[in-house]
Design an enzyme around this catalytic site. Structure first.
Site, PDB file in Angstrom:
ATOM      1  N   ARG A 193      47.113 -47.387  32.015  1.00  0.00           N
ATOM      2  CA  ARG A 193      48.319 -46.688  31.608  1.00  0.00           C
ATOM      3  C   ARG A 193      48.256 -46.361  30.120  1.00  0.00           C
ATOM      4  O   ARG A 193      47.841 -47.183  29.309  1.00  0.00           O
ATOM      5  CB  ARG A 193      49.581 -47.531  31.888  1.00  0.00           C
ATOM      6  CG  ARG A 193      50.015 -47.493  33.342  1.00  0.00           C
ATOM      7  CD  ARG A 193      50.659 -46.152  33.658  1.00  0.00           C
ATOM      8  NE  ARG A 193      50.893 -45.963  35.084  1.00  0.00           N
ATOM      9  CZ  ARG A 193      50.099 -45.290  35.895  1.00  0.00           C
ATOM     10  NH1 ARG A 193      48.972 -44.779  35.439  1.00  0.00           N
ATOM     11  NH2 ARG A 193      50.412 -45.107  37.158  1.00  0.00           N
TER      12      ARG A 193
ATOM     13  N   ASP B  43      41.166 -42.601  29.954  1.00  0.00           N
ATOM     14  CA  ASP B  43      41.541 -41.723  31.056  1.00  0.00           C
ATOM     15  C   ASP B  43      43.039 -41.461  31.043  1.00  0.00           C
ATOM     16  O   ASP B  43      43.526 -40.596  31.754  1.00  0.00           O
ATOM     17  CB  ASP B  43      41.134 -42.367  32.394  1.00  0.00           C
ATOM     18  CG  ASP B  43      41.386 -41.454  33.583  1.00  0.00           C
ATOM     19  OD1 ASP B  43      40.991 -40.281  33.509  1.00  0.00           O
ATOM     20  OD2 ASP B  43      41.977 -41.920  34.575  1.00  0.00           O
TER      21      ASP B  43
ATOM     22  N   ILE C 193      42.671 -54.095  40.926  1.00  0.00           N
ATOM     23  CA  ILE C 193      41.640 -53.242  40.335  1.00  0.00           C
ATOM     24  C   ILE C 193      40.754 -54.054  39.404  1.00  0.00           C
ATOM     25  O   ILE C 193      39.523 -53.911  39.414  1.00  0.00           O
ATOM     26  CB  ILE C 193      42.287 -52.055  39.597  1.00  0.00           C
ATOM     27  CG1 ILE C 193      43.027 -51.161  40.589  1.00  0.00           C
ATOM     28  CG2 ILE C 193      41.224 -51.249  38.844  1.00  0.00           C
ATOM     29  CD1 ILE C 193      43.800 -50.034  39.951  1.00  0.00           C
TER      30      ILE C 193
ATOM     31  N   HIS D 295      43.129 -38.212  33.225  1.00  0.00           N
ATOM     32  CA  HIS D 295      43.778 -39.074  34.226  1.00  0.00           C
ATOM     33  C   HIS D 295      43.135 -38.879  35.598  1.00  0.00           C
ATOM     34  O   HIS D 295      43.795 -38.560  36.595  1.00  0.00           O
ATOM     35  CB  HIS D 295      45.285 -38.792  34.297  1.00  0.00           C
ATOM     36  CG  HIS D 295      46.079 -39.990  34.750  1.00  0.00           C
ATOM     37  ND1 HIS D 295      47.307 -40.309  34.232  1.00  0.00           N
ATOM     38  CD2 HIS D 295      45.816 -40.947  35.669  1.00  0.00           C
ATOM     39  CE1 HIS D 295      47.764 -41.406  34.810  1.00  0.00           C
ATOM     40  NE2 HIS D 295      46.878 -41.798  35.698  1.00  0.00           N
ATOM     41  N   LEU D 296      41.839 -39.156  35.655  1.00  0.00           N
ATOM     42  CA  LEU D 296      41.063 -38.956  36.874  1.00  0.00           C
ATOM     43  C   LEU D 296      40.853 -40.242  37.668  1.00  0.00           C
ATOM     44  O   LEU D 296      40.123 -40.228  38.662  1.00  0.00           O
ATOM     45  CB  LEU D 296      39.688 -38.368  36.523  1.00  0.00           C
ATOM     46  CG  LEU D 296      39.664 -36.995  35.841  1.00  0.00           C
ATOM     47  CD1 LEU D 296      38.230 -36.575  35.556  1.00  0.00           C
ATOM     48  CD2 LEU D 296      40.362 -35.950  36.706  1.00  0.00           C
ATOM     49  N   GLY D 297      41.459 -41.336  37.234  1.00  0.00           N
ATOM     50  CA  GLY D 297      41.196 -42.624  37.863  1.00  0.00           C
ATOM     51  C   GLY D 297      41.318 -42.612  39.368  1.00  0.00           C
ATOM     52  O   GLY D 297      40.529 -43.234  40.078  1.00  0.00           O
ATOM     53  N   ALA D 298      42.306 -41.898  39.881  1.00  0.00           N
ATOM     54  CA  ALA D 298      42.518 -41.875  41.337  1.00  0.00           C
ATOM     55  C   ALA D 298      42.048 -40.574  41.966  1.00  0.00           C
ATOM     56  O   ALA D 298      42.346 -40.309  43.129  1.00  0.00           O
ATOM     57  CB  ALA D 298      44.004 -42.080  41.629  1.00  0.00           C
TER      58      ALA D 298
ATOM     59  N   CYS E  50      41.706 -47.141  31.874  1.00  0.00           N
ATOM     60  CA  CYS E  50      42.001 -46.295  33.035  1.00  0.00           C
ATOM     61  C   CYS E  50      43.320 -46.724  33.690  1.00  0.00           C
ATOM     62  O   CYS E  50      43.577 -46.372  34.841  1.00  0.00           O
ATOM     63  CB  CYS E  50      40.883 -46.384  34.072  1.00  0.00           C
ATOM     64  SG  CYS E  50      39.325 -45.692  33.539  1.00  0.00           S
TER      65      CYS E  50
ATOM     66  N   GLU F 290      51.244 -37.357  28.305  1.00  0.00           N
ATOM     67  CA  GLU F 290      50.421 -36.571  29.216  1.00  0.00           C
ATOM     68  C   GLU F 290      51.234 -35.390  29.742  1.00  0.00           C
ATOM     69  O   GLU F 290      52.448 -35.514  29.939  1.00  0.00           O
ATOM     70  CB  GLU F 290      49.950 -37.454  30.382  1.00  0.00           C
ATOM     71  CG  GLU F 290      49.005 -38.562  29.948  1.00  0.00           C
ATOM     72  CD  GLU F 290      48.445 -39.365  31.121  1.00  0.00           C
ATOM     73  OE1 GLU F 290      48.777 -39.026  32.281  1.00  0.00           O
ATOM     74  OE2 GLU F 290      47.684 -40.314  30.880  1.00  0.00           O
TER      75      GLU F 290
ATOM     76  N   ASP G  72      44.939 -62.822  31.835  1.00  0.00           N
ATOM     77  CA  ASP G  72      46.020 -62.405  32.725  1.00  0.00           C
ATOM     78  C   ASP G  72      46.936 -63.602  32.889  1.00  0.00           C
ATOM     79  O   ASP G  72      46.518 -64.646  33.400  1.00  0.00           O
ATOM     80  CB  ASP G  72      45.461 -61.976  34.085  1.00  0.00           C
ATOM     81  CG  ASP G  72      46.522 -61.350  34.981  1.00  0.00           C
ATOM     82  OD1 ASP G  72      47.680 -61.816  34.951  1.00  0.00           O
ATOM     83  OD2 ASP G  72      46.196 -60.391  35.715  1.00  0.00           O
TER      84      ASP G  72
END
Length: 525
Positions: free
Chosen positions: A231, A255, A151, A278-281, A229, A260, A170
């Site tokens: 965790r 998000d 992502i 939590h609309l990411g997906a 977006c 939650e 990273d």
């Protein structure tokens, strides 16, 4: 026929795919944990979204469960260590909603940059506060990626299209991959100091929890805007609110939240704060994609043994599985043999492959060796939980691949380190299918490993085989196969006999009493 339970609402195409692949499927959603525990024992697979919590209690009740498939990326609703210990494969679908989640992060970045939610609310209230909403351009700004995986790489690509400069933190990002992505690899402190926008794309682990802590938020550039977006739990929410209140943080868009559904949060109502549930997906395309992918992956595993996107087992394609199956059978038998014959604590194990085996995926072979080795001590071990159990016990596992040509077309060698020294066995495949032992503790021998067997080490002397055969005959034991090997004439010899029934302790005592016998053991495969 394998049987799968879909316990969360999922696109109907998932059930269609299961049935097309020869898997029986039930769609039963909305069950309580107790209700799920009561029914899960009937199923080989469990397909979930985010609602079902696959806890240790559920796994303990899942007596037949072989695989859990999460339609989506996050698996924080699955107790992966408990699943690994139980021997249950846990899969997710990391690519099905990648674009959707990346686009949501970009959308939130635009919302922060131009204060879109506040401007919308103000305008619809009839205020027309044109001078109040002074936004910023994204062009030429620096975007800091925390997490540059699938992502994150899509977000980087979209940001570069907006003419942003992208820096990335990273630990697993290689310099070569950074160049390929067109990003600058930096430390976390460098990212915090330079980024105008920060977006998070990393899983929630002990290492990433509160990666944007109060201390790290204080290191950020004044006016930074932060998007999450990924965790909940990656950001210290109390510290984030303090930063927004002080004005050091120019804006934040979440998000995801620590708890939650987030029906109450101190962040709600804070100026320059944007939130979504939590609309990411949550796009129609993503919902279909992840449902199709999880069904295909689970069906491949249950029907053909293919393993894709597993979080606790090496990947094994449906095409690889048939090729590896005879090697895994050989590996498990060799592991079982060395486990039964080795005494004392094991400190390490080496799995070596050469010839045709060297061209294969070695991880499943090693898993099969460990399963055979550890099955001596547990009847619930399999190639999924064996590596987990080996690590838990501090067993040093090494894999060695040889390109050299040997005496056999393909060879697998298993060596264990014990208090008494190294013990090594080797095997091959006859006709690329039939497992065959070819070396036992340095002695050349050709033997099948199956059923009940008697293992004997003796002095190589005339008459011994006759005496052993007479003893077995007098005891009513029928010999299936007889395999013999020795180091030198008159030296140490080894016998492996397959017999029709289990070797009793009384018979073993009599065998040990024969002249010239050094060791005698009953084996089972």
């Amino acid at each position: 026929m394998p049987k799968v339970l879909i316990s969360d609402k999922m696109d109907p195409k998932a059930a269609e795919i299961f049935r097309q692949r020869g898997v029986e499927v039930d769609e039963i959603t909305g069950k309580t944990p107790d209700e799920l525990a009561a029914m899960i024992g009937d199923y080989d697979g469990l397909a979930i979204r985010s609602s079902t919590k696959v806890t240790k209690a559920i796994l303990d009740a899942a007596t037949n469960l072989k695989v859990v498939g999460r339609a989506g990326i996050g698996v924080d609703n699955v107790d992966i260590p408990a699943a690994s210990a139980k021997g249950v494969v846990v899969m997710n679908t990391p690519f099905g909603n990648s674009i959707t989640t990346a686009e949501h992060a970009i959308a939130l970045m635009f919302a922060l940059a131009r204060q879109l939610p506040e401007a919308d609310a103000s305008t619809q209230a009839g205020k027309w506060e044109k001078n109040r909403f002074m936004g910023v351009e994204l062009t030429s700004k620096t975007l800091g990626l925390i997490g540059a995986g699938n992502i994150g790489s899509i977000v980087a690509d979209r940001a570069q299209g907006l003419k942003m400069k992208v820096v990335a933190f990273d630990p697993f990002l290689t310099p070569e991959r950074a160049v390929e992505m067109g990003v600058e690899k930096v430390t976390l402190d460098e990212l915090l100091a330079r980024a105008d926008f920060i977006t998070l794309h990393t899983p929630l682990t002990d290492q990433t929890r509160n990666i944007l802590s109060a201390d790290n938020l204080a290191k950020t550039k004044a006016g930074v805007r932060i998007i999450n977006c990924a965790r909940g739990g990656l950001i210290d929410e109390a510290a984030l609110k303090a930063g927004l209140d002080s004005g050091h943080i120019g804006g934040a868009a979440l998000d995801v939240f620590v708890e939650e559904p987030a029906k109450a949060s101190p962040l709600f109502g804070t100026p320059n704060f944007v939130s979504t549930p939590h609309l990411g997906a949550s796009t129609s395309e993503a919902q279909v994609n992840v449902a199709i992918q999880v069904a295909e992956q689970m069906a491949d595993f249950l029907v053909s043994g293919g393993v894709t996107n597993a979080l606790n087992m090496p990947s094994l394609s449906a095409e690889e599985a048939p090729k590896l199956k005879p090697y895994m059978a050989l590996a498990e038998k060799l592991g079982s043999l060395v486990g039964q014959l080795s005494h004392g604590a094991l400190s390490g194990i080496s799995v070596e492959v050469e010839g045709a085996a060297a061209a294969l995926n070695q991880k499943p072979i090693t898993g099969a060796v460990l399963a055979g080795l550890m099955r001596v001590h547990s009847d619930t071990v399999n190639m999924v939980n064996a590596p987990f159990l080996a690590k838990e016990r501090g067993l040093d596992v090494r894999e060695v691949r040889h390109d050299r040509e040997g005496d056999y077309h393909t060879l697998l060698r298993v060596t264990v380190r014990t208090q008494a020294g190294d013990r090594s066995v080797a095997g091959t495949l006859f006709g690329n299918q039939a497992p065959r032992l070819v070396e036992l503790f340095g002695i050349k021998v050709e033997a099948d490993l199956a059923g009940h067997m008697l293992y004997v080490v003796n002095e190589d002397a005339p008459g011994f085989i006759g005496r052993l055969g007479s003893l077995l005959g007098e005891s009513g034991v029928n010999i299936g196969t007889f395999h013999l090997g020795r180091r030198d004439a008159g030296g140490e010899a080894v016998l492996l006999l397959s017999v029709d029934d289990a070797v009793t302790s009384d018979l073993l005592t009599k065998v040990k009493a024969l002249p010239g016998v050094k060791t005698a053991m009953a084996l089972a495969f």
